[in-house]
Enzyme design. Structure first.
Site, PDB file in Angstrom:
ATOM      1  N   ASP A  26       0.809  -1.220   0.000  1.00  0.00           N
ATOM      2  CA  ASP A  26       0.000   0.000   0.000  1.00  0.00           C
ATOM      3  C   ASP A  26       0.840   1.267   0.000  1.00  0.00           C
ATOM      4  O   ASP A  26       0.419   2.288  -0.530  1.00  0.00           O
ATOM      5  CB  ASP A  26      -0.951   0.014   1.199  1.00  0.00           C
ATOM      6  CG  ASP A  26      -2.379  -0.322   0.808  1.00  0.00           C
ATOM      7  OD1 ASP A  26      -2.695  -0.194  -0.384  1.00  0.00           O
ATOM      8  OD2 ASP A  26      -3.169  -0.704   1.678  1.00  0.00           O
ATOM      9  N   GLU A  65      -5.010   5.549  -0.343  1.00  0.00           N
ATOM     10  CA  GLU A  65      -3.906   4.609  -0.152  1.00  0.00           C
ATOM     11  C   GLU A  65      -2.992   5.077   0.984  1.00  0.00           C
ATOM     12  O   GLU A  65      -2.459   4.274   1.757  1.00  0.00           O
ATOM     13  CB  GLU A  65      -3.106   4.441  -1.442  1.00  0.00           C
ATOM     14  CG  GLU A  65      -3.885   3.822  -2.604  1.00  0.00           C
ATOM     15  CD  GLU A  65      -4.251   2.365  -2.394  1.00  0.00           C
ATOM     16  OE1 GLU A  65      -3.888   1.791  -1.338  1.00  0.00           O
ATOM     17  OE2 GLU A  65      -4.917   1.788  -3.266  1.00  0.00           O
ATOM     18  N   HIS A  88      -4.631   4.036   4.088  1.00  0.00           N
ATOM     19  CA  HIS A  88      -4.444   2.602   4.298  1.00  0.00           C
ATOM     20  C   HIS A  88      -3.103   2.343   4.972  1.00  0.00           C
ATOM     21  O   HIS A  88      -3.015   1.585   5.946  1.00  0.00           O
ATOM     22  CB  HIS A  88      -4.477   1.841   2.968  1.00  0.00           C
ATOM     23  CG  HIS A  88      -5.787   1.923   2.255  1.00  0.00           C
ATOM     24  ND1 HIS A  88      -5.968   1.377   0.994  1.00  0.00           N
ATOM     25  CD2 HIS A  88      -6.979   2.472   2.602  1.00  0.00           C
ATOM     26  CE1 HIS A  88      -7.223   1.606   0.614  1.00  0.00           C
ATOM     27  NE2 HIS A  88      -7.846   2.261   1.574  1.00  0.00           N
ATOM     28  N   TYR A 123      -2.193   0.726   9.021  1.00  0.00           N
ATOM     29  CA  TYR A 123      -1.372  -0.388   9.480  1.00  0.00           C
ATOM     30  C   TYR A 123      -0.496   0.038  10.660  1.00  0.00           C
ATOM     31  O   TYR A 123      -0.325  -0.715  11.626  1.00  0.00           O
ATOM     32  CB  TYR A 123      -0.506  -0.931   8.336  1.00  0.00           C
ATOM     33  CG  TYR A 123      -1.312  -1.304   7.109  1.00  0.00           C
ATOM     34  CD1 TYR A 123      -2.469  -2.058   7.234  1.00  0.00           C
ATOM     35  CD2 TYR A 123      -0.935  -0.891   5.842  1.00  0.00           C
ATOM     36  CE1 TYR A 123      -3.229  -2.395   6.119  1.00  0.00           C
ATOM     37  CE2 TYR A 123      -1.684  -1.218   4.727  1.00  0.00           C
ATOM     38  CZ  TYR A 123      -2.832  -1.969   4.868  1.00  0.00           C
ATOM     39  OH  TYR A 123      -3.588  -2.288   3.768  1.00  0.00           O
ATOM     40  N   GLU A 148      -4.689  -4.361  -6.227  1.00  0.00           N
ATOM     41  CA  GLU A 148      -5.999  -4.016  -5.682  1.00  0.00           C
ATOM     42  C   GLU A 148      -6.926  -5.229  -5.609  1.00  0.00           C
ATOM     43  O   GLU A 148      -7.781  -5.300  -4.722  1.00  0.00           O
ATOM     44  CB  GLU A 148      -6.674  -2.943  -6.551  1.00  0.00           C
ATOM     45  CG  GLU A 148      -5.840  -1.690  -6.801  1.00  0.00           C
ATOM     46  CD  GLU A 148      -5.783  -0.756  -5.605  1.00  0.00           C
ATOM     47  OE1 GLU A 148      -6.052  -1.214  -4.477  1.00  0.00           O
ATOM     48  OE2 GLU A 148      -5.477   0.425  -5.788  1.00  0.00           O
ATOM     49  N   GLU A 174     -10.303  -0.873  -1.979  1.00  0.00           N
ATOM     50  CA  GLU A 174      -9.519  -1.521  -3.035  1.00  0.00           C
ATOM     51  C   GLU A 174     -10.414  -2.049  -4.149  1.00  0.00           C
ATOM     52  O   GLU A 174     -10.041  -2.030  -5.329  1.00  0.00           O
ATOM     53  CB  GLU A 174      -8.681  -2.674  -2.456  1.00  0.00           C
ATOM     54  CG  GLU A 174      -7.750  -2.319  -1.304  1.00  0.00           C
ATOM     55  CD  GLU A 174      -6.640  -1.354  -1.676  1.00  0.00           C
ATOM     56  OE1 GLU A 174      -6.712  -0.717  -2.736  1.00  0.00           O
ATOM     57  OE2 GLU A 174      -5.691  -1.228  -0.883  1.00  0.00           O
ATOM     58  N   HIS A 215     -11.109   0.980  -6.237  1.00  0.00           N
ATOM     59  CA  HIS A 215      -9.892   1.369  -6.955  1.00  0.00           C
ATOM     60  C   HIS A 215      -9.645   0.414  -8.124  1.00  0.00           C
ATOM     61  O   HIS A 215      -9.288   0.845  -9.232  1.00  0.00           O
ATOM     62  CB  HIS A 215      -8.677   1.340  -6.025  1.00  0.00           C
ATOM     63  CG  HIS A 215      -8.756   2.297  -4.885  1.00  0.00           C
ATOM     64  ND1 HIS A 215      -7.775   2.386  -3.918  1.00  0.00           N
ATOM     65  CD2 HIS A 215      -9.682   3.237  -4.566  1.00  0.00           C
ATOM     66  CE1 HIS A 215      -8.117   3.320  -3.039  1.00  0.00           C
ATOM     67  NE2 HIS A 215      -9.270   3.844  -3.416  1.00  0.00           N
TER      68      HIS A 215
END
Length: 346
Positions: free
Chosen positions: A89, A119, A122, A126, A186, A220, A223
């Site tokens: 990502d 993104e 994203h 994490y 994706e 995703e 996307h």
């Protein structure tokens, strides 16, 4: 010889507002959503924009308490998979921005800017998850996975090659190849990782993390739809690249990617209760078929046209699928996905 692309000027008022081509064309840089070359791109824009969320909105309270109670195997897989997702990502923010730099059409620039922003969130998510459940040292080691894990390095080798090729030598050919790999990321590369977190959630473990993963997964899917649409439209505008050689290259990348994803799933999920690795192999092949159809190609795994892991559908939205074989017939007119009938499950 592939057409070399140049970074598009911010404003060129002598050019028309409606772009003459997606890449390598002319446009003023002024975006009027009511006067764009591909009007249905507006629907993609609206669907992607509707998904706005922030990692900090997800309650991690129960996950903080549960992470130490996971088995050693589950904790190890958790950290390795977060490392994988971050490795994939992180560059997606950059590749979306780079595609936008060379896109003539201002609507594409706008949509890719939104994708790049999502993104980025994203990738932040994490770090947010890890900072909630483990030590700083474990967080750092998890994010190092993409640099030091030999299985992951081999798994990502072609991604590195294709993305860097586009960065160094931006052409119609290399941007098409970059879009193929963006579609793979994706729609395929994340999915054994997603399945791990969903499997935890169906056993009432790490539900906060799973909720965040479902948000990412939903993004995703959208996307992947737009990137596939952009790929097909770009190829339709540049039919000289619609060759048997390029078609076979795409199929080869999918076969290779499926092999690598299966290898990775066996490597990281072999000790996880509740994950059937044979079933996972079928799911990976099923996902590959879906993404090929979105790109306008045919299934390569004819025995895997249905989702063998139907329990996953409870964790993420469904989305429409498509099948357009203009690779097979160069004269086939480009058809936008929203004009095609059919409902495809996750």
């Amino acid at each position: 010889m592939s057409t070399t692309l140049r970074k598009v000027s911010v404003l060129e008022p002598v050019n028309p507002n409606k772009s003459t081509a997606l890449f390598g064309g002319k446009a003023s840089g002024i975006l009027n959503w009511n006067d764009i070359a591909y009007p249905h791109f507006y629907q993609h824009r609206e669907q992607i924009r509707a998904l706005f969320w922030r990692a900090s909105e997800v309650d991690m309270t129960h996950d903080i308490k549960q992470f130490p109670t996971l088995s050693i195997e589950e904790q190890d897989a958790f950290l390795k998979i977060i490392g994988l997702l971050a490795t994939l990502d992180g560059p997606q923010t950059d590749i979306a921005a780079r595609i936008a730099q060379f896109a003539t059409d201002p609507s594409v620039k706008s949509i890719m800017a939104t994708i790049a922003d999502q993104e980025s969130e994203h990738n932040h998510s994490y770090a947010y998850v890890l900072s909630s459940v483990t030590t700083l040292q474990d967080q750092i080691e998890s994010f190092e996975t993409g640099r030091v894990d030999k299985v992951l390095l081999e798994r990502n080798r072609r991604i590195v090659e294709v993305y860097n090729e586009f960065a160094i030598n931006p052409t119609i050919h290399t941007v098409l190849k970059a879009m193929v790999y963006t579609s793979l990321l994706e729609g395929l590369f994340f999915y054994s990782g997603f399945a791990f977190f969903y499997n935890l959630a169906r056993n009432q473990k790490m539900v906060g993390t799973s909720t965040m993963i479902s948000y990412i997964n939903r993004d995703e899917l959208q996307h992947g739809r737009f990137i596939s649409e952009l790929f097909r439209a770009t190829l339709a505008e540049n039919p000289e690249y619609n060759t048997e050689e390029f078609t076979e290259w795409v199929y080869d990348q999918f076969r290779h990617s499926v092999e690598q994803e299966i290898h990775w799933s066996h490597y990281v999920l072999h000790a996880i209760d509740g994950i059937d690795l044979i079933e996972m192999e079928g799911y990976i092949k099923y996902r590959a078929n879906k993404m090929l159809r979105l790109l306008g190609l045919s299934d390569i795994y004819e025995e895997h046209t249905k989702n063998p892991m139907k329990w996953i559908r409870a964790y993420v939205d469904n989305f429409d699928g498509t099948k357009t074989d203009f690779f097979e017939q160069k004269s086939r007119q480009y058809t936008k996905t929203s004009d095609l009938n059919g409902f495809d499950e996750l």
